[in-house]
Write a protein that holds these residues in place. Structure first.
Motif, PDB file in Angstrom:
ATOM      1  N   ARG A 156       0.809  -1.222   0.000  1.00 29.85           N
ATOM      2  CA  ARG A 156       0.000   0.000   0.000  1.00 29.85           C
ATOM      3  C   ARG A 156       0.841   1.271   0.000  1.00 29.85           C
ATOM      4  NH1 ARG A 156      -2.832  -0.997   5.806  1.00 29.85           N
ATOM      5  NH2 ARG A 156      -2.843  -3.076   5.025  1.00 29.85           N
ATOM      6  N   THR A 157       2.139   1.156  -0.242  1.00 27.53           N
ATOM      7  CA  THR A 157       3.023   2.315  -0.221  1.00 27.53           C
ATOM      8  C   THR A 157       3.431   2.686  -1.641  1.00 27.53           C
ATOM      9  OG1 THR A 157       3.877   1.674   1.941  1.00 27.53           O
ATOM     10  CG2 THR A 157       5.206   3.211   0.662  1.00 27.53           C
ATOM     11  N   THR A 158       3.315   3.978  -1.967  1.00 31.44           N
ATOM     12  CA  THR A 158       3.695   4.453  -3.293  1.00 31.44           C
ATOM     13  C   THR A 158       4.967   5.300  -3.210  1.00 31.44           C
ATOM     14  OG1 THR A 158       2.437   6.518  -3.105  1.00 31.44           O
ATOM     15  CG2 THR A 158       1.249   4.577  -3.951  1.00 31.44           C
ATOM     16  N   ASP A 159       5.617   5.469  -4.357  1.00 32.23           N
ATOM     17  CA  ASP A 159       6.793   6.344  -4.422  1.00 32.23           C
ATOM     18  C   ASP A 159       6.437   7.758  -3.963  1.00 32.23           C
ATOM     19  OD1 ASP A 159       8.648   4.478  -5.350  1.00 32.23           O
ATOM     20  OD2 ASP A 159       8.184   4.886  -7.461  1.00 32.23           O
ATOM     21  N   GLU A 160       5.244   8.211  -4.298  1.00 34.58           N
ATOM     22  CA  GLU A 160       4.809   9.556  -3.910  1.00 34.58           C
ATOM     23  C   GLU A 160       4.708   9.686  -2.383  1.00 34.58           C
ATOM     24  OE1 GLU A 160       0.884  12.379  -4.328  1.00 34.58           O
ATOM     25  OE2 GLU A 160       1.393  11.079  -6.033  1.00 34.58           O
ATOM     26  N   GLU A 161       4.164   8.668  -1.724  1.00 32.25           N
ATOM     27  CA  GLU A 161       4.062   8.708  -0.261  1.00 32.25           C
ATOM     28  C   GLU A 161       5.439   8.748   0.399  1.00 32.25           C
ATOM     29  OE1 GLU A 161      -0.001   6.294   0.783  1.00 32.25           O
ATOM     30  OE2 GLU A 161       1.660   5.160  -0.103  1.00 32.25           O
ATOM     31  N   VAL A 162       6.377   7.991  -0.149  1.00 31.35           N
ATOM     32  CA  VAL A 162       7.735   7.988   0.386  1.00 31.35           C
ATOM     33  C   VAL A 162       8.366   9.368   0.196  1.00 31.35           C
ATOM     34  CG1 VAL A 162      10.050   7.005   0.161  1.00 31.35           C
ATOM     35  CG2 VAL A 162       8.032   5.504   0.054  1.00 31.35           C
ATOM     36  N   ALA A 163       8.230   9.928  -0.997  1.00 36.82           N
ATOM     37  CA  ALA A 163       8.800  11.248  -1.282  1.00 36.82           C
ATOM     38  C   ALA A 163       8.184  12.324  -0.389  1.00 36.82           C
ATOM     39  CB  ALA A 163       8.595  11.602  -2.757  1.00 36.82           C
ATOM     40  N   THR A 164       6.885  12.237  -0.168  1.00 35.39           N
ATOM     41  CA  THR A 164       6.198  13.209   0.685  1.00 35.39           C
ATOM     42  C   THR A 164       6.695  13.126   2.120  1.00 35.39           C
ATOM     43  OG1 THR A 164       4.229  13.184  -0.708  1.00 35.39           O
ATOM     44  CG2 THR A 164       3.936  13.940   1.573  1.00 35.39           C
ATOM     45  N   LEU A 165       6.826  11.909   2.649  1.00 33.79           N
ATOM     46  CA  LEU A 165       7.298  11.762   4.019  1.00 33.79           C
ATOM     47  C   LEU A 165       8.728  12.297   4.159  1.00 33.79           C
ATOM     48  CD1 LEU A 165       6.604   8.997   6.496  1.00 33.79           C
ATOM     49  CD2 LEU A 165       8.914   9.858   6.295  1.00 33.79           C
ATOM     50  N   PHE A 166       9.583  11.992   3.186  1.00 30.92           N
ATOM     51  CA  PHE A 166      10.961  12.477   3.276  1.00 30.92           C
ATOM     52  C   PHE A 166      11.048  13.993   3.120  1.00 30.92           C
ATOM     53  CE2 PHE A 166      12.432   8.249   3.525  1.00 30.92           C
ATOM     54  CZ  PHE A 166      13.689   8.353   4.088  1.00 30.92           C
ATOM     55  N   ALA A 167      10.204  14.572   2.286  1.00 31.32           N
ATOM     56  CA  ALA A 167      10.184  16.029   2.166  1.00 31.32           C
ATOM     57  C   ALA A 167       9.790  16.656   3.491  1.00 31.32           C
ATOM     58  CB  ALA A 167       9.219  16.455   1.062  1.00 31.32           C
ATOM     59  N   TYR A 225       6.557  -6.127   5.730  1.00 30.57           N
ATOM     60  CA  TYR A 225       5.291  -6.782   6.066  1.00 30.57           C
ATOM     61  C   TYR A 225       5.052  -6.685   7.570  1.00 30.57           C
ATOM     62  CZ  TYR A 225       8.532 -10.530   7.256  1.00 30.57           C
ATOM     63  OH  TYR A 225       9.572 -11.261   7.790  1.00 30.57           O
ATOM     64  N   GLY A 226       3.817  -6.879   7.972  1.00 31.02           N
ATOM     65  CA  GLY A 226       3.490  -6.937   9.390  1.00 31.02           C
ATOM     66  C   GLY A 226       3.078  -5.617  10.018  1.00 31.02           C
ATOM     67  N   ILE A 227       3.030  -4.550   9.229  1.00 32.46           N
ATOM     68  CA  ILE A 227       2.558  -3.274   9.778  1.00 32.46           C
ATOM     69  C   ILE A 227       1.426  -2.753   8.903  1.00 32.46           C
ATOM     70  CG2 ILE A 227       4.765  -2.713  10.892  1.00 32.46           C
ATOM     71  CD1 ILE A 227       5.295  -0.725   8.616  1.00 32.46           C
ATOM     72  N   GLU A 228       0.575  -1.931   9.506  1.00 34.22           N
ATOM     73  CA  GLU A 228      -0.595  -1.421   8.799  1.00 34.22           C
ATOM     74  C   GLU A 228      -0.454   0.018   8.357  1.00 34.22           C
ATOM     75  OE1 GLU A 228      -3.987  -2.059  11.283  1.00 34.22           O
ATOM     76  OE2 GLU A 228      -3.530  -4.181  11.561  1.00 34.22           O
ATOM     77  N   ARG A 229       0.536   0.729   8.914  1.00 34.91           N
ATOM     78  CA  ARG A 229       0.712   2.146   8.606  1.00 34.91           C
ATOM     79  C   ARG A 229       2.195   2.475   8.752  1.00 34.91           C
ATOM     80  NH1 ARG A 229      -2.066   1.207  13.065  1.00 34.91           N
ATOM     81  NH2 ARG A 229      -1.082   1.616  15.056  1.00 34.91           N
ATOM     82  N   PRO A 230       2.629   3.599   8.200  1.00 38.84           N
ATOM     83  CA  PRO A 230       4.039   3.975   8.348  1.00 38.84           C
ATOM     84  C   PRO A 230       4.410   4.150   9.826  1.00 38.84           C
ATOM     85  CG  PRO A 230       3.003   5.311   6.661  1.00 38.84           C
ATOM     86  CD  PRO A 230       1.899   4.553   7.350  1.00 38.84           C
ATOM     87  N   ILE A 231       5.642   3.820  10.122  1.00 39.63           N
ATOM     88  CA  ILE A 231       6.216   4.010  11.453  1.00 39.63           C
ATOM     89  C   ILE A 231       7.543   4.727  11.273  1.00 39.63           C
ATOM     90  CG2 ILE A 231       7.252   2.851  13.457  1.00 39.63           C
ATOM     91  CD1 ILE A 231       5.196   0.583  13.005  1.00 39.63           C
ATOM     92  N   VAL A 232       7.775   5.745  12.081  1.00 41.85           N
ATOM     93  CA  VAL A 232       9.066   6.419  12.097  1.00 41.85           C
ATOM     94  C   VAL A 232       9.648   6.250  13.496  1.00 41.85           C
ATOM     95  CG1 VAL A 232      10.324   8.596  11.853  1.00 41.85           C
ATOM     96  CG2 VAL A 232       8.359   8.129  10.370  1.00 41.85           C
ATOM     97  N   ALA A 233      10.778   5.566  13.574  1.00 40.96           N
ATOM     98  CA  ALA A 233      11.491   5.411  14.839  1.00 40.96           C
ATOM     99  C   ALA A 233      12.703   6.335  14.768  1.00 40.96           C
ATOM    100  CB  ALA A 233      11.913   3.971  15.051  1.00 40.96           C
ATOM    101  N   GLY A 234      12.700   7.343  15.615  1.00 38.03           N
ATOM    102  CA  GLY A 234      13.757   8.339  15.571  1.00 38.03           C
ATOM    103  C   GLY A 234      14.781   8.151  16.669  1.00 38.03           C
ATOM    104  N   THR A 235      16.003   8.537  16.358  1.00 39.25           N
ATOM    105  CA  THR A 235      17.079   8.606  17.333  1.00 39.25           C
ATOM    106  C   THR A 235      17.685   9.998  17.214  1.00 39.25           C
ATOM    107  OG1 THR A 235      17.541   6.258  17.087  1.00 39.25           O
ATOM    108  CG2 THR A 235      19.257   7.604  18.119  1.00 39.25           C
TER     109      THR A 235
END
Length: 154
Positions: free
Chosen positions: A94-105, A127-137
């Motif tokens: 369910r992830t598109t190149d556009e969604e990845v680019a938007t999150l990184f922007a 696999y195994g997740i339903e939505r994006p997750i960002v784990a920050g350090t």
């Protein structure tokens, strides 16, 4: 045996686990403890402050939240947030190149807003997740005489 509820582990459980493995490095001024969201490491003339937090709820502002939550943990130590690493996980199928680019922007915009450098991380579709997750350090630094501790906070 009952399953654990969603959310953070119970404080007593977590502290018991942490107590089993004490930090042996003498440069660690504040290590893992319940109620301490950022470690303090002596790097000579200054302290390095380090924290890690995931953002697991679905939102279009997930990158902004990842920066803010982690920067807050650094700032409450009296330190300046400086460097950020982001582990970004996207759901399979369910992830598109556009969604990845938007999150990184948005991640780069959020870094610029608080003058933090994005210095690395990891990105994958998994696999195994339903939505994006960002784990920050996040890492920051503070002069030794400017450190704020939990005991010293008001």
């Amino acid at each position: 045996m009952p399953f654990l509820p969603v959310g953070k582990l119970r404080a007593a459980t977590l502290q018991a686990l942490l107590d089993q493995h004490p930090v042996k490095d003498p440069r660690v001024v504040v290590g893992p403890r319940v109620g301490e969201d950022a470690a303090v490491i002596d790097i000579g003339d200054r302290y390095l402050i380090a924290t890690a937090d995931p953002i697991t709820f679905a939102t279009t502002d997930i990158a902004w939240y990842a920066l803010q939550v982690n920067a807050n943990d650094i700032a409450v130590r009296g330190a300046r947030p400086r460097w950020f690493l982001a582990t970004v996980l996207f759901p399979e199928g369910r992830t598109t190149d556009e969604e990845v680019a938007t999150l990184f922007a948005r991640l780069h915009e959020a870094c610029e807003e608080i003058e933090v450098a994005l210095v690395g991380g990891h990105t994958e579709v998994t696999y195994g997740i339903e939505r994006p997750i960002v784990a920050g350090t996040m890492f920051g630094e503070v002069a030794k005489d400017k450190l704020v501790t939990t005991a010293g906070a008001r």
